[in-house]
Scaffold this motif. Structure first.
Motif, short mmCIF file in Angstrom:
data_model
loop_
_atom_site.label_atom_id
_atom_site.label_comp_id
_atom_site.label_asym_id
_atom_site.label_seq_id
_atom_site.Cartn_x
_atom_site.Cartn_y
_atom_site.Cartn_z
N THR A 1 0.84 -1.21 0.00
CA THR A 1 0.00 0.00 0.00
C THR A 1 0.87 1.26 0.00
OG1 THR A 1 -0.18 -0.06 2.42
CG2 THR A 1 -1.94 -1.11 1.18
N LYS A 2 1.97 1.19 0.72
CA LYS A 2 2.88 2.34 0.74
C LYS A 2 3.53 2.54 -0.62
CE LYS A 2 6.57 4.38 3.53
NZ LYS A 2 7.51 4.17 4.65
N VAL B 1 -5.18 -2.35 0.73
CA VAL B 1 -4.68 -2.29 -0.64
C VAL B 1 -5.71 -1.61 -1.54
CG1 VAL B 1 -4.02 -3.64 -2.67
CG2 VAL B 1 -3.16 -4.28 -0.41
N VAL B 2 -6.99 -2.03 -1.39
CA VAL B 2 -8.05 -1.41 -2.20
C VAL B 2 -8.15 0.08 -1.90
CG1 VAL B 2 -10.49 -1.49 -2.83
CG2 VAL B 2 -9.33 -3.59 -2.15
N LEU B 3 -8.11 0.42 -0.62
CA LEU B 3 -8.18 1.83 -0.22
C LEU B 3 -7.03 2.64 -0.83
CD1 LEU B 3 -9.21 1.70 3.55
CD2 LEU B 3 -10.45 2.86 1.71
N SER B 4 -5.83 2.06 -0.83
CA SER B 4 -4.67 2.77 -1.36
C SER B 4 -4.84 3.07 -2.84
CB SER B 4 -3.40 1.94 -1.13
OG SER B 4 -2.27 2.60 -1.62
N VAL B 5 -5.35 2.10 -3.59
CA VAL B 5 -5.54 2.28 -5.03
C VAL B 5 -6.62 3.33 -5.29
CG1 VAL B 5 -6.20 1.17 -7.19
CG2 VAL B 5 -4.79 -0.06 -5.55
N ILE B 6 -7.76 3.20 -4.60
CA ILE B 6 -8.87 4.14 -4.80
C ILE B 6 -8.48 5.56 -4.42
CG2 ILE B 6 -11.17 4.78 -3.93
CD1 ILE B 6 -11.83 1.77 -3.86
N ASN B 7 -7.84 5.71 -3.26
CA ASN B 7 -7.42 7.05 -2.81
C ASN B 7 -6.39 7.66 -3.75
OD1 ASN B 7 -9.11 7.06 -0.56
ND2 ASN B 7 -7.57 6.12 0.76
N SER B 8 -5.48 6.84 -4.24
CA SER B 8 -4.45 7.34 -5.17
C SER B 8 -5.09 7.83 -6.47
CB SER B 8 -3.43 6.24 -5.48
OG SER B 8 -2.69 5.92 -4.34
N LEU B 9 -6.05 7.06 -6.99
CA LEU B 9 -6.73 7.46 -8.22
C LEU B 9 -7.54 8.74 -8.00
CD1 LEU B 9 -7.88 3.96 -9.53
CD2 LEU B 9 -6.23 5.50 -10.61
N GLY B 10 -8.13 8.86 -6.82
CA GLY B 10 -8.86 10.09 -6.52
C GLY B 10 -7.94 11.30 -6.48
N GLU B 11 -6.77 11.14 -5.87
CA GLU B 11 -5.80 12.24 -5.79
C GLU B 11 -5.28 12.61 -7.17
OE1 GLU B 11 -5.02 14.13 -3.19
OE2 GLU B 11 -6.55 12.98 -2.10
N LEU B 12 -5.14 11.63 -8.05
CA LEU B 12 -4.65 11.92 -9.40
C LEU B 12 -5.71 12.69 -10.20
CD1 LEU B 12 -2.84 8.57 -10.26
CD2 LEU B 12 -1.81 10.75 -9.61
N GLY B 13 -6.98 12.42 -9.91
CA GLY B 13 -8.06 13.22 -10.50
C GLY B 13 -8.32 12.99 -11.97
N ASP B 14 -7.79 11.94 -12.54
CA ASP B 14 -7.96 11.66 -13.97
C ASP B 14 -9.28 10.90 -14.18
OD1 ASP B 14 -7.79 10.48 -16.60
OD2 ASP B 14 -5.64 10.93 -16.55
N ASN B 15 -10.19 11.47 -15.02
CA ASN B 15 -11.51 10.87 -15.16
C ASN B 15 -11.51 9.52 -15.87
OD1 ASN B 15 -11.40 11.46 -17.98
ND2 ASN B 15 -12.25 13.49 -17.62
N ARG B 16 -10.39 9.10 -16.41
CA ARG B 16 -10.30 7.78 -17.01
C ARG B 16 -10.49 6.68 -15.98
NH1 ARG B 16 -4.69 7.91 -20.14
NH2 ARG B 16 -4.18 9.18 -18.30
N ALA B 17 -10.35 7.04 -14.71
CA ALA B 17 -10.50 6.04 -13.64
C ALA B 17 -11.97 5.91 -13.19
CB ALA B 17 -9.63 6.43 -12.45
N PHE B 18 -12.85 6.74 -13.74
CA PHE B 18 -14.23 6.81 -13.22
C PHE B 18 -14.92 5.45 -13.19
CE2 PHE B 18 -18.79 7.05 -14.12
CZ PHE B 18 -19.22 7.72 -12.99
N ASP B 19 -14.96 4.74 -14.31
CA ASP B 19 -15.72 3.48 -14.38
C ASP B 19 -15.29 2.49 -13.31
OD1 ASP B 19 -17.13 4.46 -16.51
OD2 ASP B 19 -15.92 3.43 -18.04
N PHE B 20 -14.01 2.43 -13.06
CA PHE B 20 -13.48 1.44 -12.11
C PHE B 20 -13.75 1.85 -10.66
CE2 PHE B 20 -10.89 1.77 -15.95
CZ PHE B 20 -11.12 0.52 -16.50
N ILE B 21 -13.66 3.16 -10.39
CA ILE B 21 -13.96 3.64 -9.04
C ILE B 21 -15.47 3.52 -8.78
CG2 ILE B 21 -13.85 5.60 -7.45
CD1 ILE B 21 -11.48 6.67 -9.03
N TYR B 22 -16.25 3.88 -9.77
CA TYR B 22 -17.71 3.82 -9.64
C TYR B 22 -18.15 2.39 -9.38
CZ TYR B 22 -22.66 4.33 -10.58
OH TYR B 22 -24.03 4.30 -10.48
#
Length: 386
Positions: A302-303, A341-362
């Motif tokens: 996660t780190k 691990v899931v939290l780390s990936v989701i939080n990282s994608l949120g911080e990056l702010g790229d909308n290409r991640a939307f479908d997977f986060i949703y």
């Protein structure tokens, strides 16, 4: 005219007086015992004349083999050395320097060596720097205990040293020759680090993994080492680890490489070394593989994900989104991944702010994840830029 004549007479008298005093001091030096010689050197130096001190150093060199352990001999040496300064050595700097280098190499007296180092601290030159570098290196090779001369040499090298000075100090610290003295050594080579950046890079890429770890930790812990140097070293090392073609045969070596890899990711994140974004993103698949083989823990993984996202580029979003898709599908099939691990990936994608991640986060918001994971997914969605 009378004033000119009077001035000339006065000057002549002064010069004659000076010459007589100088001659008197020289006579006293040659005729007297060592204590008389000390007195003669002091008198001469007080008048701004270094000629007696020069003769004294020559005498000390000639008699060192016989008198080296004599207390008065060493007292004469210290008084003579400390009588030199930038004013009274004008015109004979080379002679004085050569004499002092000769005396330094032959004497075993700490007080004499320290006096000579102090002189060169105010009037350094190439020969003196090399001599003190060699003195320190010999002490290091022999693992001699730290004494006042070593301390003075280290301080000199840190203030007046060259690339060789940096190299010797750095090696002494890496090898932990004097662990209790490490902070002082680190402070001194830290002064020289910026101008020896290439030396550091060459050294860190040429040593085994375990030494790379030591070096990178030393660099990170030294407040005088710039973030640029730390980041650049971590980038280069991480690249070599990822691109390493040879098979790792030793378990210990494998562990070292994993530790090194994680340390490099942590370093590029702390230094915000975005130039390492490509290699850091490329490292994800390697770290993921190590995690799935249980070679690294949930916490380490996660780190690593967080560190990679700290220096992300456009490809990072694709890589992390793909991994979140894998985690989502694992959850759907009843093989729940580690929550952190899931939290780390989701939080990282949120911080990056790229909308290409939307479908997977949703998708994560509607799966059987713990409540805090679902809430993190919802929060990350609000951070995406459209």
């Amino acid at each position: 005219m009378k004033r000119i004549i009077a001035f000339a007479v006065t000057m002549t008298a002064f010069l004659l007086s000076f010459a007589e005093e100088k001659n008197s001091s020289m006579v006293e030096f040659y005729r007297g015992n060592i204590k008389d010689k000390i007195s003669a050197v002091k008198k001469s130096s007080e008048s701004g004349d270094s000629s007696v001190a020069v003769k004294s150093i020559e005498f000390l060199i000639d008699t060192n083999e016989v008198l080296a352990n004599d207390e008065d001999y060493n007292a004469l040496a210290e008084v003579s050395i400390r009588s030199f300064n930038s004013r009274n050595t004008v015109g004979n700097e080379k002679q004085v320097s050569a004499h002092l280098c000769s005396l330094f190499r032959m004497t075993e007296s700490q007080r004499v060596k320290i006096a000579i180092i102090d002189f060169f601290n105010t009037m350094p030159n190439g020969e003196a720097i090399q001599m003190i570098n060699d003195f320190f290196y010999k002490k290091m090779q022999n693992h001699n205990p730290v004494d006042d001369t070593v301390i003075r040499a280290v301080e000199f090298m840190g203030q007046k040293g060259n690339a060789a000075s940096f190299n010797r100090l750095f090696i002494a610290d890496i090898l932990e020759v004097w662990p209790e003295f490490s902070p002082k050594i680190a402070e001194c080579y830290g002064n020289l680090a910026e101008e020896n950046r290439r030396e550091i890079l060459q050294m860190i890429v040429s040593v085994p993994a375990d030494k790379k770890i030591v070096i990178l930790n030393k660099l990170n812990a030294n407040p005088k080492i710039s973030k640029k140097i730390c980041g650049e070293c971590a980038e280069n090392v991480l690249s070599s680890v990822i691109n390493k073609g040879e098979e790792v045969k030793s378990k210990e070596k494998k562990e070292d490489l994993i530790t090194l890899e994680l340390l490099c990711l942590e370093t590029v994140a702390k230094t915000k070394w975005t130039r390492a974004s490509v290699v850091a993103t490329k490292a994800f698949e390697k770290v993921r593989g190590e995690y799935e083989l249980k070679e690294i823990s949930d916490e380490q993984f996660t780190k690593a994900i967080s560190n990679i996202s700290s220096v992300a580029n456009s490809d990072t979003v694709v890589v992390l989104s793909s991994y979140l898709d894998f985690l989502n599908k694992s959850t759907e099939s009843g093989q729940a991944p580690a929550k952190d691990v899931v939290l780390s990936v989701i939080n990282s994608l949120g911080e990056l702010g790229d909308n290409r991640a939307f479908d997977f986060i949703y998708a994560a918001t509607s799966l059987d994840y713990p409540d805090d994971v679902v809430e993190a997914a919802k929060s990350s969605i609000t951070k995406l830029k459209w």
